[in-house]
Design an enzyme around this catalytic site. Structure first.
Site, PDB file in Angstrom:
ATOM      1  N   SER A 116      23.549  -7.710 -74.046  1.00 36.24           N
ATOM      2  CA  SER A 116      23.965  -9.094 -73.821  1.00 36.24           C
ATOM      3  C   SER A 116      24.966  -9.214 -72.681  1.00 36.24           C
ATOM      4  O   SER A 116      25.375 -10.319 -72.341  1.00 36.24           O
ATOM      5  CB  SER A 116      24.567  -9.674 -75.106  1.00 36.24           C
ATOM      6  OG  SER A 116      25.580  -8.834 -75.610  1.00 36.24           O
TER       7      SER A 116
ATOM      8  N   HIS B  24      16.998  -9.857 -73.056  1.00 32.30           N
ATOM      9  CA  HIS B  24      18.063 -10.306 -73.952  1.00 32.30           C
ATOM     10  C   HIS B  24      17.553 -11.403 -74.883  1.00 32.30           C
ATOM     11  O   HIS B  24      17.467 -12.571 -74.514  1.00 32.30           O
ATOM     12  CB  HIS B  24      19.257 -10.802 -73.121  1.00 32.30           C
ATOM     13  CG  HIS B  24      20.400 -11.298 -73.939  1.00 32.30           C
ATOM     14  ND1 HIS B  24      21.284 -12.251 -73.482  1.00 32.30           N
ATOM     15  CD2 HIS B  24      20.814 -10.970 -75.195  1.00 32.30           C
ATOM     16  CE1 HIS B  24      22.187 -12.485 -74.416  1.00 32.30           C
ATOM     17  NE2 HIS B  24      21.923 -11.729 -75.459  1.00 32.30           N
TER      18      HIS B  24
END
Length: 296
Positions: A118, A139
């Protein structure tokens, strides 16, 4: 492209495995412990049961999804037949670099290597493999089976071909892929984490309480969840790690984690997964406290 290996059976890993398996992919779910794999599979089964009860899938589709997942405790064995590997381990740079070094040895050179990071640089992760053009960020958002966005992060060397393949793969899961470039926090967390950190600073400075801060953001800004509750669900340790990555990457004090966040993480109060963060998630009080405040 129908064989996908997922490394990590935690919250993000089991959600990613669930999503691929539900759409007909054969998934090799890999974790360092049998206990972690068992817990991950139990979570997937529970989430599928919820989908059955809501009539989103049938009992037969649930069983097909579970049958599509095979578990492994060895990376080398788990990635043997994979066309794409999605790493979803803890948000720790050294751990991810270690995993990608191992993947470089275990996978053929045409295997696509994706990271669910992230915030950590895809370019840095790619630097430890022999063919960095095949490394990309993928992500997913939490909860993975529900949230449609996937941030697709191009490292400095990521090829156009790999990017196009992963964009199409995401669409095959009925996700909406958005391509972004490789800078600390990418787009989602570069915007989200400073907001969460500012909400924590607001609490730390005594401007308002937890419930009051979250209520202002929910009712005044139309956020489905207040920033402090969201931080609890993400994990305060994860929020802290992301902020540190951005602080170190940009050398800008606005990304420095609030002292209150640092102390809570040190005290082990990391949110939902620990049972306590800005809210109390103890089973005996969960319905009373959380439902009363957020389901009115």
């Amino acid at each position: 492209m129908k064989n996908i290996a997922v490394i990590g059976a935690g919250t993000m890993g089991n959600g990613i495995a669930h999503s691929f398996a539900q759409y007909g992919y054969k998934v090799q779910l890999i974790d360092i412990s049998e206990k972690g794999l068992k817990k991950g599979m139990e979570t997937i089964a529970s989430n599928l049961d919820r989908m059955v009860s809501k009539e989103k899938i049938t009992e037969e589709q649930k069983q097909e999804t579970l049958d599509n997942i095979t578990t492994f405790t060895s990376i080398a064995e788990g990635v043997e037949n994979a066309s794409v590997v999605v790493e979803a381990a803890t948000e720790n740079t050294e751990l991810k670099l270690k995993i990608f070094r191992e993947l470089d040895k275990a996978c053929p050179e045409d295997t696509i290597l994706a990271s669910n990071t992230s915030s950590i640089s895809i370019t840095q992760i790619a630097s430890v493999v022999s063919h960095p053009e095949r490394v990309i960020g993928m992500h997913f958002m939490n909860p993975v089976p529900v949230m449609r966005l996937v941030e697709i992060i191009r490292g400095y060397n990521t090829s156009d071909k790999i990017t196009k393949t992963i964009m199409e793969l995401s669409k095959d899961l009925e996700k909406v892929p958005v391509e972004v470039n490789d800078y600390p926090g990418f787009v989602a967390n570069r915007i989200l984490m400073p907001m969460i950190n500012e909400a924590i600073e607001t609490l730390y400075n005594g401007v308002a309480g937890v419930y009051e801060i979250d209520t202002v953001m929910k009712l005044g800004m139309a956020h489905p969840m207040g920033p402090l509750q969201l931080a609890d669900f993400i994990g305060l340790d994860v929020c802290h790690s992301i902020l540190e990555v951005m602080y170190n990457g940009f050398k800008n004090p606005k990304y420095a984690p609030c002292p209150l966040l640092t102390n809570m993480v040190r005290a082990g109060k990391t949110g939902v997964k620990s049972g306590e963060g800005f809210y109390d998630y103890a089973e005996s009080r969960k319905a009373e406290k959380i439902s009363a405040q957020f389901n009115k």
